[in-house]
Every structure is written in structure tokens, then in C-alpha cells.
Scaffold this motif. Sequence first.
Motif, PDB file in Angstrom:
ATOM      1  N   MET A 150      16.749   2.773  13.167  1.00 50.72           N
ATOM      2  CA  MET A 150      15.650   2.890  12.206  1.00 50.72           C
ATOM      3  C   MET A 150      16.021   2.856  11.005  1.00 50.72           C
ATOM      4  O   MET A 150      17.020   3.311  10.346  1.00 50.72           O
ATOM      5  N   SER A 151      14.816   2.551  10.228  1.00 49.13           N
ATOM      6  CA  SER A 151      14.703   2.506   8.693  1.00 49.13           C
ATOM      7  C   SER A 151      13.771   3.185   8.069  1.00 49.13           C
ATOM      8  O   SER A 151      12.658   3.219   8.857  1.00 49.13           O
ATOM      9  N   LYS A 152      13.668   3.381   6.820  1.00 48.77           N
ATOM     10  CA  LYS A 152      12.556   3.758   6.088  1.00 48.77           C
ATOM     11  C   LYS A 152      12.325   3.019   5.075  1.00 48.77           C
ATOM     12  O   LYS A 152      13.322   2.394   4.267  1.00 48.77           O
ATOM     13  N   VAL A 153      11.115   2.600   4.750  1.00 48.19           N
ATOM     14  CA  VAL A 153      10.611   1.739   3.780  1.00 48.19           C
ATOM     15  C   VAL A 153       9.810   2.642   2.902  1.00 48.19           C
ATOM     16  O   VAL A 153       8.782   3.427   3.282  1.00 48.19           O
ATOM     17  N   THR A 154      10.096   2.243   1.406  1.00 50.85           N
ATOM     18  CA  THR A 154       9.154   2.999   0.328  1.00 50.85           C
ATOM     19  C   THR A 154       8.427   1.903  -0.594  1.00 50.85           C
ATOM     20  O   THR A 154       9.275   0.991  -0.788  1.00 50.85           O
ATOM     21  N   MET A 155       7.191   1.668  -0.537  1.00 54.47           N
ATOM     22  CA  MET A 155       6.554   0.571  -1.253  1.00 54.47           C
ATOM     23  C   MET A 155       5.747   1.152  -2.453  1.00 54.47           C
ATOM     24  O   MET A 155       5.121   2.032  -2.095  1.00 54.47           O
ATOM     25  N   LYS A 156       6.017   0.657  -3.556  1.00 56.25           N
ATOM     26  CA  LYS A 156       5.157   0.943  -4.620  1.00 56.25           C
ATOM     27  C   LYS A 156       4.203  -0.132  -4.751  1.00 56.25           C
ATOM     28  O   LYS A 156       4.283  -1.295  -4.934  1.00 56.25           O
ATOM     29  N   LEU A 157       2.811   0.537  -4.953  1.00 54.25           N
ATOM     30  CA  LEU A 157       1.733  -0.474  -5.118  1.00 54.25           C
ATOM     31  C   LEU A 157       1.241  -0.489  -6.543  1.00 54.25           C
ATOM     32  O   LEU A 157       1.366   0.475  -7.319  1.00 54.25           O
ATOM     33  N   ASP A 158       0.349  -1.539  -6.773  1.00 56.42           N
ATOM     34  CA  ASP A 158      -0.514  -1.529  -8.368  1.00 56.42           C
ATOM     35  C   ASP A 158      -0.851  -0.422  -8.299  1.00 56.42           C
ATOM     36  O   ASP A 158      -0.866   0.040  -9.269  1.00 56.42           O
ATOM     37  N   ALA A 159      -2.060  -0.275  -7.633  1.00 61.12           N
ATOM     38  CA  ALA A 159      -2.881   0.793  -7.651  1.00 61.12           C
ATOM     39  C   ALA A 159      -3.670   1.020  -6.614  1.00 61.12           C
ATOM     40  O   ALA A 159      -4.242   0.126  -5.821  1.00 61.12           O
ATOM     41  N   LEU A 160      -3.858   2.331  -6.031  1.00 63.13           N
ATOM     42  CA  LEU A 160      -5.047   2.614  -4.931  1.00 63.13           C
ATOM     43  C   LEU A 160      -6.224   2.957  -5.872  1.00 63.13           C
ATOM     44  O   LEU A 160      -6.133   4.019  -6.511  1.00 63.13           O
ATOM     45  N   THR A 161      -7.305   2.389  -5.271  1.00 63.94           N
ATOM     46  CA  THR A 161      -8.658   3.014  -6.120  1.00 63.94           C
ATOM     47  C   THR A 161      -9.526   3.951  -5.462  1.00 63.94           C
ATOM     48  O   THR A 161     -10.337   4.803  -6.120  1.00 63.94           O
ATOM     49  N   CYS A 162      -9.293   3.971  -4.049  1.00 67.27           N
ATOM     50  CA  CYS A 162     -10.129   5.207  -3.532  1.00 67.27           C
ATOM     51  C   CYS A 162      -9.347   5.777  -2.266  1.00 67.27           C
ATOM     52  O   CYS A 162      -8.371   5.112  -1.662  1.00 67.27           O
ATOM     53  N   PRO A 163      -9.687   6.751  -1.869  1.00 67.14           N
ATOM     54  CA  PRO A 163      -8.958   7.598  -0.759  1.00 67.14           C
ATOM     55  C   PRO A 163      -9.404   6.780   0.461  1.00 67.14           C
ATOM     56  O   PRO A 163      -8.184   6.751   1.432  1.00 67.14           O
ATOM     57  N   SER A 164     -10.229   5.871   0.907  1.00 65.55           N
ATOM     58  CA  SER A 164     -10.346   4.928   2.005  1.00 65.55           C
ATOM     59  C   SER A 164      -9.256   4.150   1.958  1.00 65.55           C
ATOM     60  O   SER A 164      -9.007   3.626   3.354  1.00 65.55           O
ATOM     61  N   CYS A 165      -8.697   3.698   0.885  1.00 68.71           N
ATOM     62  CA  CYS A 165      -7.688   3.015   1.041  1.00 68.71           C
ATOM     63  C   CYS A 165      -6.344   3.423   1.755  1.00 68.71           C
ATOM     64  O   CYS A 165      -5.805   2.584   2.532  1.00 68.71           O
ATOM     65  N   MET A 166      -6.125   4.522   1.702  1.00 65.85           N
ATOM     66  CA  MET A 166      -5.095   5.206   2.613  1.00 65.85           C
ATOM     67  C   MET A 166      -5.469   5.223   3.903  1.00 65.85           C
ATOM     68  O   MET A 166      -4.476   4.730   4.692  1.00 65.85           O
ATOM     69  N   THR A 167      -6.692   5.239   4.396  1.00 56.72           N
ATOM     70  CA  THR A 167      -6.838   5.483   5.902  1.00 56.72           C
ATOM     71  C   THR A 167      -6.752   3.835   6.159  1.00 56.72           C
ATOM     72  O   THR A 167      -5.898   3.681   7.342  1.00 56.72           O
ATOM     73  N   LYS A 168      -7.193   2.949   5.558  1.00 54.39           N
ATOM     74  CA  LYS A 168      -7.083   1.622   5.886  1.00 54.39           C
ATOM     75  C   LYS A 168      -5.573   1.150   5.792  1.00 54.39           C
ATOM     76  O   LYS A 168      -5.336   0.341   6.905  1.00 54.39           O
ATOM     77  N   ILE A 169      -4.673   1.385   5.021  1.00 56.48           N
ATOM     78  CA  ILE A 169      -3.256   0.932   5.086  1.00 56.48           C
ATOM     79  C   ILE A 169      -2.752   1.485   6.206  1.00 56.48           C
ATOM     80  O   ILE A 169      -1.693   1.107   6.828  1.00 56.48           O
ATOM     81  N   GLU A 170      -2.871   2.916   6.416  1.00 52.33           N
ATOM     82  CA  GLU A 170      -2.258   3.785   7.312  1.00 52.33           C
ATOM     83  C   GLU A 170      -2.486   3.332   8.903  1.00 52.33           C
ATOM     84  O   GLU A 170      -1.748   3.226   9.681  1.00 52.33           O
ATOM     85  N   GLY A 171      -3.732   2.838   8.925  1.00 56.02           N
ATOM     86  CA  GLY A 171      -4.242   2.456  10.226  1.00 56.02           C
ATOM     87  C   GLY A 171      -3.766   1.019  10.452  1.00 56.02           C
ATOM     88  O   GLY A 171      -2.969   0.665  11.716  1.00 56.02           O
ATOM     89  N   ALA A 172      -3.639   0.195   9.447  1.00 60.25           N
ATOM     90  CA  ALA A 172      -3.006  -1.442   9.646  1.00 60.25           C
ATOM     91  C   ALA A 172      -1.617  -1.087  10.001  1.00 60.25           C
ATOM     92  O   ALA A 172      -1.066  -1.922  10.847  1.00 60.25           O
ATOM     93  N   LEU A 173      -0.843  -0.334   9.268  1.00 58.28           N
ATOM     94  CA  LEU A 173       0.670  -0.243   9.485  1.00 58.28           C
ATOM     95  C   LEU A 173       1.005   0.592  10.770  1.00 58.28           C
ATOM     96  O   LEU A 173       1.854   0.045  11.441  1.00 58.28           O
TER      97      LEU A 173
END
Length: 75
Positions: free
Chosen positions: A1-24
Motif C-alpha cells: 500500500m502507498s499513500k499519495v498527496t496531490m496538490k491541485l491548482d484550485a478547487l472552486t466549489c464543494p461539488s468538486c470534492m464529490t466529483k474527484i472522490e467519486g472518480a478516484l
Amino acid sequence: MSKVTMKLDALTCPSCMTKIEGALSKKDGVENVKVLFNASKIKAEFDDSQVTADSLADTVTDLGYVVKSSKVKAL
């Protein structure tokens, strides 16, 4: 097992969180996905025999977000 931390340019809305979490979360071998909205970061644990950190970053990029940096750590 590994852990990744990714820094994003910017998140503009809370629905972005749901979209990314769902896809990953749908990727084989991915566990414990957490998007930190205010910090514009993603943290995920994954089985590196099933998926790579680069493919996870590609998934985020395909969703339209810019991954500024990525750090992987073995667990």
C-alpha cells in the motif's frame, strides 16, 4: 500500500470534492480518498500493484483539474 498527496491548482466549489472522490474511489485498488477543499489537496491510499499514482493524477486531470504536485509515500 502507498499513500499519495496531490496538490491541485484550485478547487472552486464543494461539488468538486464529490466529483474527484467519486472518480478516484471507482479505480481498482484505491482506498480512503479524501479531498481537502480549503487546502486544494487530495489524499488517497492505494494498492500500488493495482494502480499507480500517475494514473490517479491522470484521472484528476481528465476531470479538468490541474495537479501542481504529487508526493507518494509507502505505507
